[in-house]
Motif scaffolding. Structure first.
Motif, PDB file in Angstrom:
ATOM      1  N   UNK A  56       0.815  -1.215   0.000  1.00 39.53           N
ATOM      2  CA  UNK A  56       0.000   0.000   0.000  1.00 39.53           C
ATOM      3  C   UNK A  56       0.854   1.273   0.000  1.00 39.53           C
ATOM      4  N   UNK A  57       2.165   1.114   0.162  1.00 37.41           N
ATOM      5  CA  UNK A  57       3.072   2.261   0.045  1.00 37.41           C
ATOM      6  C   UNK A  57       3.508   2.497  -1.398  1.00 37.41           C
ATOM      7  N   UNK A  58       3.124   1.605  -2.309  1.00 39.96           N
ATOM      8  CA  UNK A  58       3.493   1.772  -3.714  1.00 39.96           C
ATOM      9  C   UNK A  58       2.782   2.986  -4.303  1.00 39.96           C
ATOM     10  N   UNK A  59       3.355   3.501  -5.376  1.00 40.99           N
ATOM     11  CA  UNK A  59       2.760   4.650  -6.048  1.00 40.99           C
ATOM     12  C   UNK A  59       2.670   4.376  -7.547  1.00 40.99           C
ATOM     13  N   UNK A  60       1.454   4.482  -8.118  1.00 39.82           N
ATOM     14  CA  UNK A  60       0.186   4.828  -7.476  1.00 39.82           C
ATOM     15  C   UNK A  60      -0.284   3.706  -6.549  1.00 39.82           C
ATOM     16  N   UNK A  61      -0.948   4.098  -5.454  1.00 43.07           N
ATOM     17  CA  UNK A  61      -1.358   3.117  -4.456  1.00 43.07           C
ATOM     18  C   UNK A  61      -2.462   2.229  -5.008  1.00 43.07           C
ATOM     19  N   UNK A  62      -2.252   0.910  -5.004  1.00 43.94           N
ATOM     20  CA  UNK A  62      -3.322   0.027  -5.475  1.00 43.94           C
ATOM     21  C   UNK A  62      -4.398  -0.155  -4.412  1.00 43.94           C
ATOM     22  N   UNK A  63      -5.611  -0.433  -4.848  1.00 46.00           N
ATOM     23  CA  UNK A  63      -6.656  -0.867  -3.915  1.00 46.00           C
ATOM     24  C   UNK A  63      -6.343  -2.303  -3.529  1.00 46.00           C
ATOM     25  N   UNK A  64      -6.320  -2.585  -2.233  1.00 46.99           N
ATOM     26  CA  UNK A  64      -5.847  -3.880  -1.754  1.00 46.99           C
ATOM     27  C   UNK A  64      -6.943  -4.602  -0.972  1.00 46.99           C
ATOM     28  N   UNK A  65      -7.227  -5.825  -1.378  1.00 51.12           N
ATOM     29  CA  UNK A  65      -8.223  -6.646  -0.695  1.00 51.12           C
ATOM     30  C   UNK A  65      -7.638  -8.033  -0.442  1.00 51.12           C
ATOM     31  N   UNK A  66      -8.388  -8.858   0.278  1.00 47.77           N
ATOM     32  CA  UNK A  66      -7.896 -10.192   0.610  1.00 47.77           C
ATOM     33  C   UNK A  66      -9.078 -11.150   0.723  1.00 47.77           C
ATOM     34  N   UNK A  67      -8.872 -12.382   0.267  1.00 47.86           N
ATOM     35  CA  UNK A  67      -9.838 -13.452   0.453  1.00 47.86           C
ATOM     36  C   UNK A  67      -9.285 -14.436   1.462  1.00 47.86           C
ATOM     37  N   UNK A  68     -10.078 -14.771   2.484  1.00 51.42           N
ATOM     38  CA  UNK A  68      -9.613 -15.590   3.594  1.00 51.42           C
ATOM     39  C   UNK A  68     -10.722 -16.519   4.057  1.00 51.42           C
ATOM     40  N   UNK A  69     -10.347 -17.581   4.782  1.00 50.01           N
ATOM     41  CA  UNK A  69     -11.374 -18.423   5.392  1.00 50.01           C
ATOM     42  C   UNK A  69     -11.800 -17.891   6.758  1.00 50.01           C
ATOM     43  N   UNK A  70     -11.145 -16.838   7.232  1.00 47.15           N
ATOM     44  CA  UNK A  70     -11.553 -16.166   8.454  1.00 47.15           C
ATOM     45  C   UNK A  70     -11.002 -16.752   9.738  1.00 47.15           C
ATOM     46  N   UNK A  71     -10.276 -17.865   9.666  1.00 47.21           N
ATOM     47  CA  UNK A  71      -9.717 -18.462  10.881  1.00 47.21           C
ATOM     48  C   UNK A  71      -8.571 -17.577  11.385  1.00 47.21           C
TER      49      UNK A  71
END
Length: 335
Positions: free
Chosen positions: A92-107
């Protein structure tokens, strides 16, 4: 057809990949029946997995040179990746800043959601196929439903909204869960997305005849709810969406098999061992890890990535007679 001089991840069908899916690990702490056997899989040896520096470098090249604007971290289970919060902060410190998301099983998410948000994670998807504890154990072979529910709430409280829930319905396991799942998500403010089961299991046991289709999912929901078309154009999003009982809640269906959306695909994929794939179902990939470890310059890696995407097929070909399931299972490719 020669590739034109274009810095972005274009292909011969006019699509441009701006959404990068990055697998951080092939390991998982659940054993979902539709994904892998009870004993798990032979995980990648540690030396084959990209280091943090290699991982961040490839994401930096994607953002700075290839026009990637959105990055989704996947697995396996990405929460098992050591130093995850630091990786997020670096990306998230990259420029241009990408939108960052994550897929997880929640454990384990309940204890880490606030820290992930503080590191810069914008949004999260949690895989949850049932809200019934016994059915959860049957599907995942683990008694961890309460952990997932707590993780969802923690993500919402940490501001990673909209929190999305991904659900796969399996005939004979949880096919009656469509309505309970949607009721749960509407009550909690989560955005539910049903995903048609795809031929990506390690056992290669997928059977089209046993798959619950998008049409069948919608029929089950319409027995309880009134669904109306979502007013915003879908664009390149994988889910078709419907307002539930007039809104504001909605539900989506990702019909990768019966209603393919390949013509609008905007995705490119990077596996945990550094291979670029132009399609989730591709059996061709380009080894960027070897290039990086051999001392290749950023421009050389970018060119190899561009060439891979230029060769992307028109579609995944699941519905063609000659379709061959990918050799890698979903846990090794990344969602």
């Amino acid at each position: 057809m020669p590739r034109p001089e274009n810095p972005h991840l274009i292909d011969t069908f006019g699509r441009v990949a701006t959404d990068l899916r990055v697998s951080l690990t092939d390991r998982c702490n659940l054993r979902c029946t539709y994904c892998m056997p009870a004993e798990g899989l032979d995980w990648m040896p540690g030396e084959q997995v990209l280091t943090d520096d290699e991982l961040v470098r490839l994401m930096r090249i994607a953002v700075e040179q290839l026009g990637v604007t959105d990055i989704r971290l996947t697995g396996g289970e990405p929460l098992l990746r050591p130093g995850l919060e630091d990786i997020i902060a670096r990306v998230t410190a990259l420029s241009p800043r990408p939108r960052l998301s994550m897929t997880t099983n929640g454990i384990g998410l309940a204890k880490r959601a606030a820290g992930l948000a503080a590191a810069g994670l914008n949004r999260i998807n949690v895989s949850l196929d049932t809200v019934d504890p016994e059915t959860f154990v049957t599907i995942t072979r683990r008694d961890r439903l309460s952990h997932v529910v707590a993780g969802l709430a923690a993500a919402r409280d940490a501001g990673m909204t909209p929190v999305k829930v991904n659900a796969v319905l399996i005939r004979g396991l949880n096919e009656t869960e469509a309505v309970p799942l949607l009721k749960f998500c509407l009550a909690e403010g989560y955005h539910l997305r049903f995903i048609e089961q795809m031929p990506l299991d390690a056992q290669h046991g997928w059977n089209r005849g046993e798959m619950i289709t998008a049409a069948q999912i919608l029929e089950m929901l319409e027995a309880e709810f009134t669904l109306s078309p979502f007013p915003v154009a879908r664009g390149g999003a994988p889910a078709e969406r419907w307002l539930v009982d007039g809104g504001p809640g909605d539900v989506g269906v990702i019909a990768s098999v019966t209603r393919p959306f390949c013509a609008a695909c905007e995705r490119t994929r990077l596996t945990a061992d550094g291979a670029v794939r132009s399609c989730l179902f591709s059996n061709d990939e380009t080894d960027l890890r070897s290039l990086a470890r051999a001392g290749a310059r950023d421009e050389e890696i970018a060119d190899a990535w561009r060439a891979t995407m230029w060769g992307k097929l028109a579609g995944h070909e699941i519905n063609d007679a000659g379709f061959a399931q990918p050799i890698r299972p979903m846990s090794a490719i990344g969602g």
